[in-house]
Design an enzyme around this catalytic site. Structure first.
Site, PDB file in Angstrom:
ATOM      1  N   HIS A  22     -48.087-101.886  46.517  1.00  0.00           N
ATOM      2  CA  HIS A  22     -47.396-100.792  45.844  1.00  0.00           C
ATOM      3  C   HIS A  22     -46.148-101.329  45.143  1.00  0.00           C
ATOM      4  CE1 HIS A  22     -49.447 -98.565  49.253  1.00  0.00           C
ATOM      5  NE2 HIS A  22     -49.997 -98.074  48.172  1.00  0.00           N
TER       6      HIS A  22
ATOM      7  N   ASP B  55     -51.421 -88.236  48.697  1.00  0.00           N
ATOM      8  CA  ASP B  55     -51.579 -89.665  48.964  1.00  0.00           C
ATOM      9  C   ASP B  55     -50.836 -90.094  50.228  1.00  0.00           C
ATOM     10  OD1 ASP B  55     -52.834 -92.008  48.100  1.00  0.00           O
ATOM     11  OD2 ASP B  55     -51.018 -92.755  47.148  1.00  0.00           O
ATOM     12  N   HIS B  56     -51.372 -91.074  50.913  1.00  0.00           N
ATOM     13  CA  HIS B  56     -50.713 -91.753  52.035  1.00  0.00           C
ATOM     14  C   HIS B  56     -50.036 -90.801  53.019  1.00  0.00           C
ATOM     15  CE1 HIS B  56     -51.333 -95.972  51.125  1.00  0.00           C
ATOM     16  NE2 HIS B  56     -51.094 -95.709  49.853  1.00  0.00           N
TER      17      HIS B  56
ATOM     18  N   GLY C 278     -51.953 -99.631  44.435  1.00  0.00           N
ATOM     19  CA  GLY C 278     -51.071-100.618  43.831  1.00  0.00           C
ATOM     20  C   GLY C 278     -51.528-101.036  42.454  1.00  0.00           C
TER      21      GLY C 278
ATOM     22  N   THR D  23     -45.553 -96.446  39.841  1.00  0.00           N
ATOM     23  CA  THR D  23     -44.272 -97.028  39.449  1.00  0.00           C
ATOM     24  C   THR D  23     -44.116 -97.173  37.941  1.00  0.00           C
ATOM     25  OG1 THR D  23     -44.236 -98.229  41.545  1.00  0.00           O
ATOM     26  CG2 THR D  23     -42.707 -98.962  39.836  1.00  0.00           C
TER      27      THR D  23
ATOM     28  N   ASN E 267     -54.933 -96.095  41.346  1.00  0.00           N
ATOM     29  CA  ASN E 267     -53.644 -95.419  41.533  1.00  0.00           C
ATOM     30  C   ASN E 267     -52.549 -96.065  40.683  1.00  0.00           C
ATOM     31  OD1 ASN E 267     -55.050 -94.009  43.465  1.00  0.00           O
ATOM     32  ND2 ASN E 267     -53.719 -94.532  45.169  1.00  0.00           N
ATOM     33  N   VAL E 268     -51.790 -95.209  39.991  1.00  0.00           N
ATOM     34  CA  VAL E 268     -50.655 -95.685  39.190  1.00  0.00           C
ATOM     35  C   VAL E 268     -49.460 -94.791  39.465  1.00  0.00           C
ATOM     36  CG1 VAL E 268     -49.747 -95.969  36.860  1.00  0.00           C
ATOM     37  CG2 VAL E 268     -52.096 -96.662  37.362  1.00  0.00           C
TER      38      VAL E 268
ATOM     39  N   SER F 120     -50.129-100.356  39.519  1.00  0.00           N
ATOM     40  CA  SER F 120     -49.077-100.600  38.532  1.00  0.00           C
ATOM     41  C   SER F 120     -48.883-102.090  38.299  1.00  0.00           C
ATOM     42  CB  SER F 120     -47.755 -99.972  38.990  1.00  0.00           C
ATOM     43  OG  SER F 120     -47.778 -98.574  38.842  1.00  0.00           O
TER      44      SER F 120
END
Length: 289
Positions: A180, A82-83, A209, A233, A230-231, A211
């Site tokens: 995020h 990721d990223h 983001g 945190t 995407n999860v 979460s």
């Protein structure tokens, strides 16, 4: 079954109008309990690592452990970087066995984002590796990538269409109002923008983001075409808080098997709640079911 490219996984999810959760894993044990949760719910899943995690654990080590776990649990499993802003790190991840990579050049002007993404697509497509790119800027912190709320920019639908046409990128993460980390208030997701982007591009979209976004909002995003959610945190917080609570209640209980089992169960329950949220439960039948 092993690791799979996330391209067909996400296309199938988009066609069937459910999502697939990409869970950030930060340790080798987290790979196993994420897949255990997915197997128990008969769901496809994506294991996801940041560049920082790759530097900490090693791309080859992560890929080998993920492959072994995927073969054991027998559910469709992707492994995503990721990223990433560094082409060399992306190449190393692909060589190691990652089945999906993200070139994040969203901080650059549109033309440069296109050029950097095309370079990765040219490498990855011949190997069956999925590529993800971002348009706009998702706020918050992801490793050493920091985007202030004031600098977060939403993706422009027409630019999304042009970007996909010019790069042939198979998955796109448009900035649509999420961030995020954990939100201070309720996120203001631009659902109309998601709908316009989904009308203009024919590739699965990605919700960064994820979460602490309200479940009804995530489900609406998935219904509009966001196939990857995407999860990070919430998952790591559940794990860490269980360890903290263990020592708060049993300060003399130092056996790692005791507190790590509690952490695993807390994180697994969190993972299961996210899988149910995106509607991917019971969408696959494990080979040994």
């Amino acid at each position: 079954m092993g690791l799979q490219s996330t391209t067909p996984m996400l296309k199938k999810a988009k066609a069937n109008k459910h999502g697939i959760v990409a869970f950030n894993v930060h340790s080798f044990d987290s790979i196993f309990w994420v897949l255990e949760a997915a197997a128990e719910l008969k769901s496809p899943v994506i294991l996801q690592t940041t560049v920082g995690t790759v530097k900490s654990l090693g791309a080859k080590n992560i890929a080998e452990v993920a492959k072994a776990a995927a073969e054991h649990y027998q559910v469709p499993t992707g492994l995503h970087l990721d990223h990433c802003t560094d082409f060399e790190v992306i190449k190393d991840a692909i060589r190691a066995g990652y089945t999906s990579v993200m070139m994040d050049a969203s901080m650059h002007p549109f033309a440069e984002n296109v050029a950097r993404t095309k370079e990765v697509v040219a490498l990855a497509s011949s190997l069956g590796v999925n590529v993800e790119a971002e348009l706009g800027k998702v706020g918050g912190v992801e490793d050493d990538i920091v985007v202030d709320e004031a600098d977060a920019q939403k993706a422009i639908p027409e630019e999304c269409r042009q970007f996909v046409e010019e790069t042939s990128v198979p998955t796109l993460a448009p900035a649509i109002g999420t961030a995020h980390g954990i939100y201070k208030g309720k996120p203001e997701i631009d659902f109309e923008r998601i709908a316009k982007i989904a009308e203009m591009v024919d590739v699965p979209l990605v919700l960064h983001g994820g979460s602490a976004v309200p479940e009804e909002d995530v489900r609406r995003c998935v219904a509009l075409g966001m196939a990857k959610v995407n999860v990070s945190t919430e998952l790591k917080n559940a794990y860490s808080e269980a360890i903290r609570d263990h020592f708060a209640n049993e300060p003399d209980s130092l056996d790692p098997r005791a507190y790590l089992q509690k952490a695993k169960e807390a994180a697994k329950e969190m993972a299961k709640s996210k899988i149910r949220m995106v509607g991917s439960e019971n969408t696959v039948v494990p080979a040994f079911a």
